[in-house]
Design an enzyme around this catalytic site. Structure first.
Site, PDB file in Angstrom:
ATOM      1  N   GLN A 184       0.835  -1.203   0.000  1.00  0.00           N
ATOM      2  CA  GLN A 184       0.000   0.000   0.000  1.00  0.00           C
ATOM      3  C   GLN A 184       0.869   1.253   0.000  1.00  0.00           C
ATOM      4  O   GLN A 184       2.038   1.208   0.416  1.00  0.00           O
ATOM      5  CB  GLN A 184      -0.923   0.036   1.225  1.00  0.00           C
ATOM      6  CG  GLN A 184      -2.184  -0.801   1.125  1.00  0.00           C
ATOM      7  CD  GLN A 184      -2.004  -2.154   1.765  1.00  0.00           C
ATOM      8  OE1 GLN A 184      -1.079  -2.379   2.537  1.00  0.00           O
ATOM      9  NE2 GLN A 184      -2.885  -3.086   1.436  1.00  0.00           N
ATOM     10  N   CYS A 218      -6.087   0.508   6.994  1.00  0.00           N
ATOM     11  CA  CYS A 218      -4.974  -0.442   6.944  1.00  0.00           C
ATOM     12  C   CYS A 218      -4.328  -0.458   8.325  1.00  0.00           C
ATOM     13  O   CYS A 218      -3.736   0.539   8.743  1.00  0.00           O
ATOM     14  CB  CYS A 218      -3.959  -0.054   5.870  1.00  0.00           C
ATOM     15  SG  CYS A 218      -2.490  -1.114   5.864  1.00  0.00           S
ATOM     16  N   ASN A 273      -1.753  -2.419   9.785  1.00  0.00           N
ATOM     17  CA  ASN A 273      -0.296  -2.366   9.852  1.00  0.00           C
ATOM     18  C   ASN A 273       0.218  -0.999   9.404  1.00  0.00           C
ATOM     19  O   ASN A 273       1.184  -0.468   9.954  1.00  0.00           O
ATOM     20  CB  ASN A 273       0.321  -3.462   8.980  1.00  0.00           C
ATOM     21  CG  ASN A 273       0.159  -4.844   9.583  1.00  0.00           C
ATOM     22  OD1 ASN A 273       0.222  -5.001  10.795  1.00  0.00           O
ATOM     23  ND2 ASN A 273      -0.060  -5.838   8.739  1.00  0.00           N
ATOM     24  N   HIS A 309     -14.048  -7.739   5.697  1.00  0.00           N
ATOM     25  CA  HIS A 309     -13.290  -8.985   5.816  1.00  0.00           C
ATOM     26  C   HIS A 309     -14.227 -10.178   5.841  1.00  0.00           C
ATOM     27  O   HIS A 309     -15.318 -10.118   6.424  1.00  0.00           O
ATOM     28  CB  HIS A 309     -12.457  -8.993   7.100  1.00  0.00           C
ATOM     29  CG  HIS A 309     -11.341  -8.006   7.087  1.00  0.00           C
ATOM     30  ND1 HIS A 309     -10.064  -8.325   6.681  1.00  0.00           N
ATOM     31  CD2 HIS A 309     -11.308  -6.688   7.414  1.00  0.00           C
ATOM     32  CE1 HIS A 309      -9.296  -7.245   6.761  1.00  0.00           C
ATOM     33  NE2 HIS A 309     -10.030  -6.241   7.207  1.00  0.00           N
ATOM     34  N   GLU A 320      -5.514  -9.914   0.327  1.00  0.00           N
ATOM     35  CA  GLU A 320      -6.055  -8.566   0.497  1.00  0.00           C
ATOM     36  C   GLU A 320      -6.708  -8.041  -0.779  1.00  0.00           C
ATOM     37  O   GLU A 320      -6.214  -8.242  -1.881  1.00  0.00           O
ATOM     38  CB  GLU A 320      -4.956  -7.602   0.943  1.00  0.00           C
ATOM     39  CG  GLU A 320      -4.465  -7.860   2.352  1.00  0.00           C
ATOM     40  CD  GLU A 320      -3.704  -6.677   2.914  1.00  0.00           C
ATOM     41  OE1 GLU A 320      -4.171  -5.530   2.750  1.00  0.00           O
ATOM     42  OE2 GLU A 320      -2.644  -6.895   3.515  1.00  0.00           O
ATOM     43  N   CYS A 333      -1.532  -8.650   7.564  1.00  0.00           N
ATOM     44  CA  CYS A 333      -2.642  -7.713   7.387  1.00  0.00           C
ATOM     45  C   CYS A 333      -3.187  -7.372   8.764  1.00  0.00           C
ATOM     46  O   CYS A 333      -3.745  -8.247   9.452  1.00  0.00           O
ATOM     47  CB  CYS A 333      -3.735  -8.329   6.516  1.00  0.00           C
ATOM     48  SG  CYS A 333      -5.196  -7.281   6.323  1.00  0.00           S
ATOM     49  N   GLY A 392      -6.921  -7.478   9.013  1.00  0.00           N
ATOM     50  CA  GLY A 392      -7.276  -8.888   8.864  1.00  0.00           C
ATOM     51  C   GLY A 392      -7.093  -9.645  10.167  1.00  0.00           C
ATOM     52  O   GLY A 392      -7.905 -10.498  10.536  1.00  0.00           O
TER      53      GLY A 392
END
Length: 296
Positions: A46, A79, A81, A176, A225, A234, A237
């Site tokens: 990303q 996101c 992370n 998700h 993803e 993720c 996730g």
């Protein structure tokens, strides 16, 4: 055009971080795809952009705006992370002296906090478990109840013959679908992942999670993803998988999540009114400058 960037990673989930606090760079989806390209650009799962908040947001105590683009150039809501890397970046660059910052994302406000051991803890907000808000189309489907949660049948159009899998649907600001597997190493992530990601019942597409429960405090996870493919880790996730596992009665309130890129720790009471916390690493890899074609 020439752009300065910082390459960062959180548990192997890697990012290009851009500073737009002094002005917009004017990038297009094609530019984001170029930056994310591992052959022609920098390479990343990303692209994260740091911006100053609007005046109204500043008045409400917001410190920064956090913009996320996937490797396919599309803007996404969240996101996990990346949020830890975002917090590490603004602190290391002297853009703030706070240990805890409030950050506006496309899906809402998060509050990353730098901890004394060098990791970052993020208040990820409350998991959303109502299918319509994920969003997930349940028309004509009958859920399978388990614990205080539910799993939904999802038919996958496999080349040989259709197969039905059971998924728990969760939003952590982004959608998700989590399915339980006996062994993540042998799970058909490369085949089932894209079929789940683009399934017609997920109008905004979905991140496909494959979770192996090792114990009530330990899971292993792989995530395909949305707009990126399988990544080494993720964050959202991991949050979604643990939230689903807690509601299904499989997990305790604090869980270590091992992914191919490293470990995250997720904590949640399981109550609708309580927020979920994610803790993990955030590391700067290198800094540089890249010349991007103006017209792509």
């Amino acid at each position: 055009m020439q752009i300065r960037f910082t390459k960062m990673q959180g548990a192997g989930n890697d990012f290009v971080v851009l500073d737009e606090t002094q002005g917009r760079l004017g990038l297009t989806p094609a530019h984001y795809r170029y930056l994310a390209d591992r052959h022609f650009g920098v390479g990343a799962d990303q692209i994260l952009t740091v911006r100053r908040p609007t005046a109204d947001a500043t008045a409400q105590g917001i410190d920064f705006e956090y913009v996320i683009h996937n490797a396919d150039g599309g803007e996404v809501e969240q996101c996990g992370n990346g949020s830890r890397c975002f917090a590490r970046y603004v602190r290391d660059k002297g853009l703030t002296d706070k240990d805890t910052i409030r950050v506006q994302t496309l899906s809402g406000v998060i509050a990353p906090r730098l901890t004394p051991d060098g990791r970052v803890t993020v208040d990820m907000g409350r998991p959303v478990l109502e299918p319509a808000r994920v969003p997930f189309d349940t028309t004509g489907l009958q859920p399978v109840a388990q614990g205080s949660g539910q799993k939904w049948p999802l038919t996958l159009d496999l080349p040989a013959q259709p197969a039905t899998v059971l998924v728990a649907v969760v939003s952590m600001g982004n959608p998700h679908a989590v399915q339980l597997v006996e062994d993540v190493d042998t799970a058909p992530v490369a085949i089932w992942g894209p079929l789940v990601e683009r399934h017609v019942r997920f109008p905004q597409r979905v991140n496909a999670g494959f979770m192996q429960v090792v114990s009530r405090s330990h899971v292993r996870l792989r995530v395909f993803e949305r707009g990126t493919g399988e990544t080494l880790a993720c964050g959202t996730g991991a949050c979604a998988a643990v939230a689903a596992g807690i509601r299904l009665g499989l997990l305790d309130n604090e869980v270590h999540v091992d992914m191919r890129g490293g470990r995250l720790t997720i904590a949640w009471t399981g109550q609708d009114t309580d927020t979920l916390y994610m803790t993990g690493p955030a590391t700067t890899v290198f800094e540089g400058q890249i010349d991007i074609p103006d017209h792509l």
